[in-house]
Design a protein around this motif. Structure first.
Motif, PDB file in Angstrom:
ATOM      1  N   ILE A   1       0.841  -1.203   0.000  1.00  0.00           N
ATOM      2  CA  ILE A   1       0.000   0.000   0.000  1.00  0.00           C
ATOM      3  C   ILE A   1       0.873   1.248   0.000  1.00  0.00           C
ATOM      4  O   ILE A   1       0.613   2.210  -0.743  1.00  0.00           O
ATOM      5  CB  ILE A   1      -0.946  -0.009   1.223  1.00  0.00           C
ATOM      6  CG1 ILE A   1      -2.000  -1.117   1.062  1.00  0.00           C
ATOM      7  CG2 ILE A   1      -1.623   1.345   1.402  1.00  0.00           C
ATOM      8  CD1 ILE A   1      -2.810  -1.372   2.320  1.00  0.00           C
ATOM      9  N   HIS A   2       1.932   1.239   0.804  1.00  0.00           N
ATOM     10  CA  HIS A   2       2.842   2.384   0.863  1.00  0.00           C
ATOM     11  C   HIS A   2       3.500   2.619  -0.494  1.00  0.00           C
ATOM     12  O   HIS A   2       3.570   3.769  -0.971  1.00  0.00           O
ATOM     13  CB  HIS A   2       3.898   2.144   1.934  1.00  0.00           C
ATOM     14  CG  HIS A   2       4.910   3.253   2.027  1.00  0.00           C
ATOM     15  ND1 HIS A   2       4.660   4.432   2.694  1.00  0.00           N
ATOM     16  CD2 HIS A   2       6.167   3.378   1.503  1.00  0.00           C
ATOM     17  CE1 HIS A   2       5.713   5.230   2.583  1.00  0.00           C
ATOM     18  NE2 HIS A   2       6.636   4.610   1.876  1.00  0.00           N
ATOM     19  N   LEU A   3       3.978   1.554  -1.137  1.00  0.00           N
ATOM     20  CA  LEU A   3       4.617   1.695  -2.450  1.00  0.00           C
ATOM     21  C   LEU A   3       3.640   2.238  -3.489  1.00  0.00           C
ATOM     22  O   LEU A   3       4.003   3.081  -4.319  1.00  0.00           O
ATOM     23  CB  LEU A   3       5.154   0.341  -2.914  1.00  0.00           C
ATOM     24  CG  LEU A   3       6.433  -0.160  -2.259  1.00  0.00           C
ATOM     25  CD1 LEU A   3       6.654  -1.642  -2.573  1.00  0.00           C
ATOM     26  CD2 LEU A   3       7.635   0.658  -2.739  1.00  0.00           C
ATOM     27  N   ALA A   4       2.406   1.762  -3.454  1.00  0.00           N
ATOM     28  CA  ALA A   4       1.423   2.195  -4.449  1.00  0.00           C
ATOM     29  C   ALA A   4       0.997   3.636  -4.232  1.00  0.00           C
ATOM     30  O   ALA A   4       0.858   4.416  -5.195  1.00  0.00           O
ATOM     31  CB  ALA A   4       0.202   1.271  -4.403  1.00  0.00           C
ATOM     32  N   ARG A   5       0.814   4.025  -2.971  1.00  0.00           N
ATOM     33  CA  ARG A   5       0.302   5.368  -2.691  1.00  0.00           C
ATOM     34  C   ARG A   5       1.412   6.427  -2.706  1.00  0.00           C
ATOM     35  O   ARG A   5       1.237   7.513  -3.277  1.00  0.00           O
ATOM     36  CB  ARG A   5      -0.429   5.394  -1.348  1.00  0.00           C
ATOM     37  CG  ARG A   5      -1.257   6.660  -1.168  1.00  0.00           C
ATOM     38  CD  ARG A   5      -2.217   6.573  -0.010  1.00  0.00           C
ATOM     39  NE  ARG A   5      -3.250   5.564  -0.169  1.00  0.00           N
ATOM     40  CZ  ARG A   5      -4.300   5.690  -0.979  1.00  0.00           C
ATOM     41  NH1 ARG A   5      -4.438   6.774  -1.734  1.00  0.00           N
ATOM     42  NH2 ARG A   5      -5.212   4.733  -1.047  1.00  0.00           N
ATOM     43  N   GLU A   6       2.556   6.120  -2.123  1.00  0.00           N
ATOM     44  CA  GLU A   6       3.645   7.091  -2.047  1.00  0.00           C
ATOM     45  C   GLU A   6       4.508   7.101  -3.300  1.00  0.00           C
ATOM     46  O   GLU A   6       5.192   8.074  -3.586  1.00  0.00           O
ATOM     47  CB  GLU A   6       4.504   6.819  -0.814  1.00  0.00           C
ATOM     48  CG  GLU A   6       3.741   6.894   0.499  1.00  0.00           C
ATOM     49  CD  GLU A   6       3.053   8.234   0.693  1.00  0.00           C
ATOM     50  OE1 GLU A   6       3.664   9.276   0.354  1.00  0.00           O
ATOM     51  OE2 GLU A   6       1.901   8.236   1.176  1.00  0.00           O
ATOM     52  N   GLY A   7       4.508   5.986  -4.021  1.00  0.00           N
ATOM     53  CA  GLY A   7       5.222   5.921  -5.285  1.00  0.00           C
ATOM     54  C   GLY A   7       6.499   5.113  -5.231  1.00  0.00           C
ATOM     55  O   GLY A   7       7.094   4.913  -4.177  1.00  0.00           O
TER      56      GLY A   7
END
Length: 578
Positions: A172-178
């Motif tokens: 989720i962090h990778l997808a949302r923060e980039g």
């Protein structure tokens, strides 16, 4: 479950040296050689090997939080969906081998299924001829019911320790923060734009207004995928297979399916991940376990190896053209059986026991000679009611392995089939084109093809997640690969490298690949094998060609009380310690 196997190391194997660039190690609290036979191995830290460092880091983070190998493998799969969308994710499926701290081996099938209404003529045109491959791939005709989330949920229920929702947080962090678009990611977007940019939702994420992929080094954000993952973290597998997401997937796939068996939400709700019997065999002093039908991984890998037992491959070494000739001949025999017999065991009787019977394989191996080539190779068992079909193999695939501090192991091959699957995107993730792994030809000369399309059936795969045990019954190696029909031969190459040629795991993964599913031998372009073409030709191989092949292997070995992992040097893969 199979009978108990104790985890640990093979004490007789030479220590694997630490190297830079994708090879990592962690030390056990005590040498495994002094552990009691029933005492589980305990390492200072666990390890994850995956095709992308961000995904390996995600799995290692879950290990640091106290998660099991199963927990870490799920987190790695989810993170790969974000950073390597061309290869795998929740829009696809896979196969998973698990071994717990007592050494019990489990085999899990999350392979996609065809919609209930699919028919054997799904990939034939109006004149009864097979559709061109790319025509079949792009759109809804090729999409199977995704299985990764269902399989992950069952594995977590059996062997997870951390809460389900916690495993989603790194992705989720990778997808949302980039995440930064890597060279390999950019190359995939450019090379496979017909699928990568097929869906407007995907174009908005990965491509610019000029229609070209966003530049390498761009920070990619996928808020739609982040929202999907947050929903699945909260709702569990029901969030995928029941309700709004299932209806959206079915509607979008059906809208892009021109004929033959449109997918329905009921098809998605009905999907079940299955626990299958483990498939193991003895190779020299080692016990090797891999994935059985509907994958051809176990039978192809194990048959190729056991057929070679009459030859001292170890003494010949990796620089010997004769060694590679023998490997090619054994592959030809194994793939002949694979092509005829392997399919979904829920629909077709697959003679796994007979195909892996040591007497049968030694008889097959007796057909191989060190100084000449077999003129013709056919399947070795009678099959009066089966015919050879024609199909294609997955290329958009990823493999990752985990061993945790307690000695639990996970070997998971995950795929969306071709790069970016069908090109259809829902909720920020690509849907697979797995159904093109079926034979396009359903029958020949009145005989049915085992791997023909049928409603609810799983297509045959080459995926080969693998576990290796030493003569002391302790875990030695966890390995697997990506690259379609070359998956078994990549695993075979790695196993021979470690077991016969006593190479460090990173050097074994760097060995060249030879792929001989038919009378034509394909050798890895630019490798030492290309220079051996004249010698292979002199041994009687009429067609030997150097070829670019999609190669990507990951592994973790247990050596002298240490975990040593590596990623394929052809990929961006690495091993990360917790």
């Amino acid at each position: 479950m199979s009978r108990s196997l104790t985890l640990g190391l093979l004490a007789s194997l030479a220590p694997i040296a630490l190297t830079l660039g994708g090879c990592a190690a962690t030390t056990a609290t005590a040498p495994s050689s002094v552990l009691a036979a029933n005492q589980p191995a305990v390492f200072d830290a666990g390890m994850v090997s995956a095709a992308d460092r961000r995904a390996a880091d995600a799995g290692a983070e879950i290990l640091r939080q106290g998660g099991t190998a199963t927990d870490a493998a799920i987190a790695t799969m989810l993170a790969l969906n974000v950073v390597e969308p061309q290869s795998s994710g929740i829009g696809g499926g896979g196969f998973l081998l698990l071994a717990d701290e007592q050494g019990h081996v489990e085999s899990w099938d999350g392979r996609e299924t065809a919609p209930k209404a699919a028919t054997p003529s799904r990939f034939l045109d109006a004149s009864g001829q097979p559709l061109p491959f790319r025509t079949a791939v792009i759109g809804g005709l090729s999409v199977g019911i995704p299985g990764n989330i269902a399989m992950a949920a069952k594995a977590h229920a059996a062997h997870g320790r951390l809460p389900w929702a916690q495993l989603f947080q790194p992705a989720i962090h990778l997808a949302r923060e980039g995440f930064v678009l890597s060279p390999r990611g950019y190359a995939s977007l450019a090379r496979s734009a017909d699928t990568g940019a097929h869906d407007p939702q995907a174009r908005a994420i990965f491509y610019g207004v000029d229609g070209k992929p966003l530049p390498q080094g761009t920070t990619i954000r996928n808020p739609a995928l982040a929202s999907t993952l947050e929903m699945l973290a909260a709702k569990g597998p029901d969030g995928f297979y029941k309700g709004e997401l299932a209806r959206e997937i079915a509607a979008k796939v059906a809208a892009e399916t021109p004929s033959d068996g449109k997918m329905t939400a009921a098809d998605i709700t009905a999907f079940t991940a299955k626990q299958r019997p483990g498939v193991c065999a003895q190779y020299r002093v080692y016990k090797i376990c891999s994935m059985g039908p509907p994958s051809s991984g176990a039978t192809t890998v194990l048959a190729t190896l056991v057929q070679l037992e009459n030859f001292d491959i170890g003494a010949l070494g990796p620089d010997s053209p004769v060694a590679w000739h023998l490997i090619a001949e054994s592959q030809r025999l194994a793939y002949a059986d694979r092509e005829l017999f392997l399919a979904d065991p829920d629909f077709v009787t697959v003679p796994v026991k007979e195909l892996l019977d040591p007497s049968y394989l030694h008889q097959r191996g007796a057909l191989i000679a060190a100084d000449r080539t077999m003129a013709k190779v056919t399947a070795g068992l009678p099959a009066p009611h089966l015919a050879l079909g024609k199909g294609y193999e997955e290329h958009g695939t990823s493999h990752f392995v985990v061993i945790d501090r307690q000695g639990n192991a996970a070997s998971w091959t995950s795929t969306v089939e071709s790069a970016f699957g069908s090109g259809i995107m829902v909720g920020g993730f690509y849907l697979n084109n797995e159904l093109t792994d079926f034979s396009f030809i359903p029958e020949k000369d009145g005989a049915k093809v085992a791997n023909r399309v049928e409603g609810g059936k799983r297509p045959r795969s080459s995926m080969a997640p693998t576990l290796v045990y030493g003569p002391d019954g302790k875990l030695l190696l966890v390995v697997g690969a990506a690259g379609g029909a070359t998956i078994p031969v990549q695993v075979i190459r790695a196993l021979i490298g470690v077991l016969d040629w006593k190479l460090p795991v990173d050097k074994a993964l760097a060995l060249p690949v030879l792929f001989a599913p038919t009378d034509t031998i394909n050798v890895e372009k630019g490798s030492r094998l290309e220079a051996m073409i004249p010698q292979l030709t002199a041994l009687g191989h009429g067609s030997v060609r150097a070829l670019e092949m999609p190669l990507k292997t990951n592994a973790v070995a247990v050596v002298d009380g240490r975990l040593v992992g590596a990623g394929d040097p052809r990929s961006e893969g690495v091993a990360v310690s917790q």
